[in-house]
Design an enzyme around this catalytic site. Sequence first.
Site, PDB file in Angstrom:
ATOM      1  N   GLU A 109       0.827  -1.211   0.000  1.00  0.00           N
ATOM      2  CA  GLU A 109       0.000   0.000   0.000  1.00  0.00           C
ATOM      3  C   GLU A 109       0.862   1.262   0.000  1.00  0.00           C
ATOM      4  O   GLU A 109       1.943   1.268   0.576  1.00  0.00           O
ATOM      5  CB  GLU A 109      -0.852   0.048   1.279  1.00  0.00           C
ATOM      6  CG  GLU A 109      -1.782  -1.113   1.446  1.00  0.00           C
ATOM      7  CD  GLU A 109      -2.452  -1.143   2.816  1.00  0.00           C
ATOM      8  OE1 GLU A 109      -3.237  -2.057   3.059  1.00  0.00           O
ATOM      9  OE2 GLU A 109      -2.170  -0.257   3.649  1.00  0.00           O
ATOM     10  N   CYS A 156       3.075   8.466   1.673  1.00  0.00           N
ATOM     11  CA  CYS A 156       3.437   7.513   2.725  1.00  0.00           C
ATOM     12  C   CYS A 156       3.676   6.179   2.024  1.00  0.00           C
ATOM     13  O   CYS A 156       2.744   5.612   1.438  1.00  0.00           O
ATOM     14  CB  CYS A 156       2.276   7.445   3.719  1.00  0.00           C
ATOM     15  SG  CYS A 156       2.537   6.259   5.025  1.00  0.00           S
ATOM     16  N   CYS A 163       5.450  -6.935   7.861  1.00  0.00           N
ATOM     17  CA  CYS A 163       6.450  -6.388   8.791  1.00  0.00           C
ATOM     18  C   CYS A 163       6.726  -7.412   9.886  1.00  0.00           C
ATOM     19  O   CYS A 163       5.814  -8.108  10.341  1.00  0.00           O
ATOM     20  CB  CYS A 163       5.949  -5.084   9.415  1.00  0.00           C
ATOM     21  SG  CYS A 163       7.176  -4.305  10.489  1.00  0.00           S
ATOM     22  N   CYS A 167       4.296  -4.808  16.170  1.00  0.00           N
ATOM     23  CA  CYS A 167       3.704  -3.826  17.090  1.00  0.00           C
ATOM     24  C   CYS A 167       2.228  -4.185  17.274  1.00  0.00           C
ATOM     25  O   CYS A 167       1.518  -4.446  16.299  1.00  0.00           O
ATOM     26  CB  CYS A 167       3.847  -2.412  16.537  1.00  0.00           C
ATOM     27  SG  CYS A 167       5.541  -1.956  16.209  1.00  0.00           S
ATOM     28  N   CYS A 170      -0.775  -2.381  15.426  1.00  0.00           N
ATOM     29  CA  CYS A 170      -0.629  -2.179  13.980  1.00  0.00           C
ATOM     30  C   CYS A 170      -1.065  -3.412  13.213  1.00  0.00           C
ATOM     31  O   CYS A 170      -0.601  -4.521  13.486  1.00  0.00           O
ATOM     32  CB  CYS A 170       0.828  -1.845  13.676  1.00  0.00           C
ATOM     33  SG  CYS A 170       1.222  -1.895  11.927  1.00  0.00           S
ATOM     34  N   CYS A 381      -2.410   1.843   8.364  1.00  0.00           N
ATOM     35  CA  CYS A 381      -1.429   0.945   7.764  1.00  0.00           C
ATOM     36  C   CYS A 381      -1.921  -0.506   7.734  1.00  0.00           C
ATOM     37  O   CYS A 381      -2.266  -1.076   8.746  1.00  0.00           O
ATOM     38  CB  CYS A 381      -0.160   1.070   8.604  1.00  0.00           C
ATOM     39  SG  CYS A 381       1.144   0.006   8.112  1.00  0.00           S
TER      40      CYS A 381
HETATM   41  S1  SF4 Z   1       3.996   0.033  13.345  1.00  0.00           S
HETATM   42 FE1  SF4 Z   1       3.497  -1.722  12.028  1.00  0.00          FE
HETATM   43  S2  SF4 Z   1       4.632  -1.402  10.144  1.00  0.00           S
HETATM   44 FE2  SF4 Z   1       5.526  -0.046  11.703  1.00  0.00          FE
HETATM   45  S3  SF4 Z   1       7.203  -1.242  12.609  1.00  0.00           S
HETATM   46 FE3  SF4 Z   1       5.408  -1.645  13.893  1.00  0.00          FE
HETATM   47  S4  SF4 Z   1       4.487  -3.504  12.998  1.00  0.00           S
HETATM   48 FE4  SF4 Z   1       5.910  -2.681  11.477  1.00  0.00          FE
END
Ligand code: SF4
Length: 407
Positions: A109, A156, A163, A167, A170, A381
């Site tokens: 994205e 962005c 990833c 996190c 996210c 995201c």
């Molecule tokens: S916020 Fe999401 S995309 Fe960014 S580092 Fe953490 S897990 Fe990865």
Amino acid sequence: MIYFQSLTQQDLASLLRPLSRVQSKARISTEELEHKLTRQARYRAKQIFHWVYQRFQTDWDQMTDLSQDLRAWLKAHIQIFRLNSLQSHQALDGTHKFLWSLEDSKTIESVIIPAALREKNAQESSKAFSEEGAFFSGRVVSETMDSDHWSRLTACISSQVGCAMACKFCLTGVQGLDRHLAIHEIVTQVYELRRVAPITNIVFMGMGEPLHNFENVVKACQILLDQDGLAFSKRKVTVSTSGLVPAIEELGRRIDVSLAISLNATTDEQRSRIMPVNRRWNIEELLRACRNYPLGSHRRITFEYVLLKGMNDSLEDAERLVHLVRGIPSKINLIPFNEHSGSDFRRPQDSVIRSFQRYLLDHHLTATVRISRGRDILAACGQLRSILGTARGSERHQEWGQGLTRQ
Ligand code: SF4
């Protein structure tokens, strides 16, 4: 075949060097010949950068000031990469989201986030806090992407498919890492967005931890900063990291770009719970790397702080935050959590957000509240990709909300 967008201007000149010819009736020394050939290759590379990145020409045959031989060589050896747009949605607030399909059918994205003139003014008033609730105003509805309507158009972009950093707040983190993006896949996101809008800023805040894909991100930044190419200023390219400390230090040594840190907590206990990377490099180590990051004059590190209801939004947190960033030229970007169905986290009430911001302002920090953008197009995201079921682990996302326990 080499992808054009994976090459710096210098790489291209090196490839073109063997094709250079010098016609001279007078005898010239070997050094002089070498100098002329190199200069010619550099000149051609510059011309080609202009054609592709500034005139958006994708057909080698149309680059009419290049010789026919050179055009034939380019056609045989170098491909101008294009991303295949699977979906694109424009929200009422102007946010424009793109879902791209890559050659191996993975999806990523990118988002164009406009800051309207009115919004900028609103944020400035909120800084001074002269107007109650000013930061919630300033949304402008527009169908267009021309620069007359916006003070800033930020691209962005993603650096990985998925990833690995996991996190907890996210959605991309939930999906896990699929693979790193290649240089041309990173650069081409900006190239495609520039074709539709006069992008002014770039942030690596899409999918992925950019410093986990370090070499490709650094080289992509070099290409984006090339003044004969897309010509972004170093101030307007921001790499945002969750806190890979050794890579932050290396980034500062390798390239001059702006840095953003996804901080999101004020104690190690709290941060480790929502960001596993903190178990490897804690807040103290992270802030030490920030203090040592080479900042040019008048430049600041941005600390991103996702406000999660009942988790990190208290005035004690605000107090600790002031203490933590003391002495670092910085600004705080408060991001009220963008709620989605896969998460138990909640957005704090507006009054809590306002008090948090007020505390920071009263203690002489620059603190803005990011207006939640593009809710109607799933702009957080990883959301679009996940909802469309194109993400690895998107099926897991359905269960994730039930599985997560907030402590
Ligand atoms: S916020 Fe999401 S995309 Fe960014 S580092 Fe953490 S897990 Fe990865």
